[in-house]
Design an enzyme around this catalytic site. Structure first.
Site, short mmCIF file in Angstrom:
data_model
loop_
_atom_site.label_atom_id
_atom_site.label_comp_id
_atom_site.label_asym_id
_atom_site.label_seq_id
_atom_site.Cartn_x
_atom_site.Cartn_y
_atom_site.Cartn_z
N TYR A 180 0.80 -1.22 0.00
CA TYR A 180 0.00 0.00 0.00
C TYR A 180 0.84 1.27 0.00
O TYR A 180 0.29 2.36 0.15
CB TYR A 180 -0.93 0.01 1.21
CG TYR A 180 -2.27 -0.64 0.92
CD1 TYR A 180 -2.36 -2.00 0.66
CD2 TYR A 180 -3.44 0.11 0.90
CE1 TYR A 180 -3.58 -2.60 0.38
CE2 TYR A 180 -4.66 -0.48 0.63
CZ TYR A 180 -4.73 -1.82 0.36
OH TYR A 180 -5.94 -2.40 0.09
N LYS B 180 1.52 -15.71 3.72
CA LYS B 180 1.61 -16.37 2.41
C LYS B 180 3.09 -16.59 2.10
O LYS B 180 3.58 -16.25 1.02
CB LYS B 180 0.94 -15.48 1.34
CG LYS B 180 0.79 -16.12 -0.03
CD LYS B 180 -0.14 -17.30 -0.09
CE LYS B 180 0.11 -18.10 -1.35
NZ LYS B 180 -0.61 -19.39 -1.38
N ASP C 201 -4.84 -17.98 1.64
CA ASP C 201 -5.80 -18.70 0.79
C ASP C 201 -6.54 -19.77 1.60
O ASP C 201 -7.77 -19.86 1.59
CB ASP C 201 -5.10 -19.30 -0.45
CG ASP C 201 -3.85 -20.10 -0.12
OD1 ASP C 201 -3.33 -19.98 1.01
OD2 ASP C 201 -3.39 -20.86 -0.98
N ASP D 39 -7.28 -6.17 3.77
CA ASP D 39 -8.32 -5.55 2.94
C ASP D 39 -9.27 -6.64 2.43
O ASP D 39 -10.49 -6.50 2.51
CB ASP D 39 -7.64 -4.84 1.77
CG ASP D 39 -8.63 -4.18 0.85
OD1 ASP D 39 -9.57 -3.55 1.37
OD2 ASP D 39 -8.49 -4.32 -0.38
N ASP E 4 -13.31 -7.82 3.97
CA ASP E 4 -14.55 -7.84 3.17
C ASP E 4 -15.18 -9.23 3.21
O ASP E 4 -16.40 -9.37 3.31
CB ASP E 4 -14.27 -7.45 1.71
CG ASP E 4 -14.53 -5.97 1.45
OD1 ASP E 4 -14.27 -5.17 2.37
OD2 ASP E 4 -14.98 -5.62 0.35
C1 IPM Z 1 -10.82 -0.32 2.55
C2 IPM Z 1 -10.83 0.11 1.12
C3 IPM Z 1 -9.54 0.89 0.82
C4 IPM Z 1 -8.38 -0.04 1.10
C5 IPM Z 1 -9.48 1.47 -0.60
C6 IPM Z 1 -10.69 2.33 -0.90
C7 IPM Z 1 -8.21 2.21 -0.87
O1 IPM Z 1 -11.00 -0.98 0.28
O2 IPM Z 1 -10.80 0.56 3.43
O3 IPM Z 1 -10.84 -1.52 2.80
O4 IPM Z 1 -7.96 -0.78 0.21
O5 IPM Z 1 -7.87 -0.02 2.22
MG MG Z 2 -11.41 -2.76 1.32
#
Ligand code: IPM
Ligand code: MG
Length: 381
Positions: A137, A212, A244, A268, A272
């Protein structure tokens, strides 16, 4: 008489549904403040797609200086289809995380009453502790054509400045891209320490590191060595899972996990996935925590498709507000917000639930219902 506690909180509603959910998170935090004896003074900032398209300004240095004098920052969402992907995300969101050295991205994935789970499991209670300042990042990279490829790098973090370059030669010449991921020992140690403390606060004695090293041995082999050593210093067991395989097990049996420590990019993705497993982005809260200004934001994005329709679910932002109150030391108010959310979800008529859960309550009605519960609960006490 002692003065009432007052918190100065900066607010960036941002894009899409961001301003709508932040308005409700603010209303709920204010109700908690009234019930628990503190005031909130908000400072609003206009940054986001609209402001950028109108003025060309993304996030000026002067705003960073002003933000620094606040007790916290509440953020909605950043990102808009009218702006090329990356400009606002990197220029606002990541800029804030890096500038204020918010090295912890805390993302609890907790199932809530009546929120359907896609996986057969009674409940989910996992927290992702994501490293938030390094890894892939750092925006170290470039694209080049030709035979030789030299990219100069520069990055600045609170603990170090980094400069240097990479040069590569391709034979025959070809167009190529490079992106560098960095992990520093200090960076891995501080986030591992935070994960260990998080585990202890949950009465757990182990954490799982998403890694990983079978394929990316340099960076994630290093991560494993440092994290295991740091966890041992805290008397916490750190088991390593390749990311994974971890995703596979998380989907099949999330109940066996507690604190998951991750490098930035895996965090990240895993956060999600976990938001999905715990009932959806509509309830997934998050925080970016550092030693300076910390920032509280839901995991979800700006959802431009439902912006302005009233269909946004403000619960994720409201729960991010609860983490903010906890961070400010208002743990009574923070628990009251969580309890009000749980009460609202479990006791409301089904029509009074957010659209996402089959109801027809617009975003402001959801905020109002949760705020009212806090007020009533406190006056009953
Ligand atoms: C998150 C988002 C951000 C990230 C993006 C929008 C840069 O996906 O906060 O998870 O990758 O951290
Ligand atoms: Mg994200």
């Amino acid at each position: 008489m002692t003065a009432k506690r007052t918190y100065r909180i900066a607010r960036i509603g941002g894009d899409g549904i961001g301003p709508e959910v932040v308005a409700q998170a603010s209303r709920v935090a204010e109700a908690a403040g009234r019930a628990w004896g503190f005031d909130i003074r908000w400072t609003d900032y206009p940054f986001g797609a609209g402001h950028y398209l109108e003025t060309g300004e993304i996030l000026p240095e002067s705003a960073l200086d002003e933000l620094a004098s606040h007790d916290a920052l509440l953020l909605g969402a950043i990102g808009d289809p009218a702006v090329k992907p990356g400009i606002l995300e990197q220029g606002i969101l990541l800029k804030l995380r890096f500038h204020f050295d918010q090295y912890v991205n805390l993302r609890p994935a907790k199932s809530l009453p009546r929120v359907p789970l896609p996986v057969k499991v009674d409940s989910v209670d996992i927290v992702v502790v994501r490293e938030n300042t390094e890894d892939f990042y750092m925006n170290l990279g470039g694209i080049s054509g030709g035979k030789t490829f030299r990219i100069d790098f520069e990055a600045s973090r609170s603990a170090y400045d980094l400069t240097g370059n990479v040069s590569l030669a391709f034979d025959p010449p070809c167009r190529a891209a490079i992106q560098l991921g960095i992990a520093t020992e200090a960076g891995v140690r501080r986030i591992t320490e935070y994960a260990c403390k998080t585990a202890k606060a949950r009465n757990e004695d182990s954490i799982v590191l998403a890694s990983k090293s079978n394929a990316l041995s340099w960076i994630y082999g290093f991560w494993e060595d440092v994290a295991e050593d740091e966890a041992a210093r805290h008397g916490v067991k750190c088991s390593v899972a390749n990311v994974d395989a971890l995703c596979y097990h998380l989907v099949r049996d999330p109940g066996r996990y507690g604190v998951i420590l991750t490098p930035n990019m895996f965090g990240d993705i895993v956060s999600d996935l976990l938001a999905g497993i715990a009932g959806g982005l509509g309830t997934a809260a998050g925080a970016n925590i550092g030693d300076g200004l910390s920032m509280f934001e839901p995991v979800h994005g700006s959802a431009p498709d439902i912006a302005g329709t009233g269909r946004a679910n403000p619960v994720a932002a409201i729960l991010s507000g609860a983490i903010m109150l906890q961070h400010l030391g208002e743990s009574g108010a923070a628990s009251a917000v969580e309890k009000a959310v749980e009460g609202y979800l479990s006791e409301s008529e089904s029509g009074d639930l957010p659209f996402e859960f089959g109801g027809t309550a617009p975003v402001s009605r959801v905020g109002e219902a949760i705020a009212d519960r806090i007020t009533m609960e406190r006056s009953d006490a």
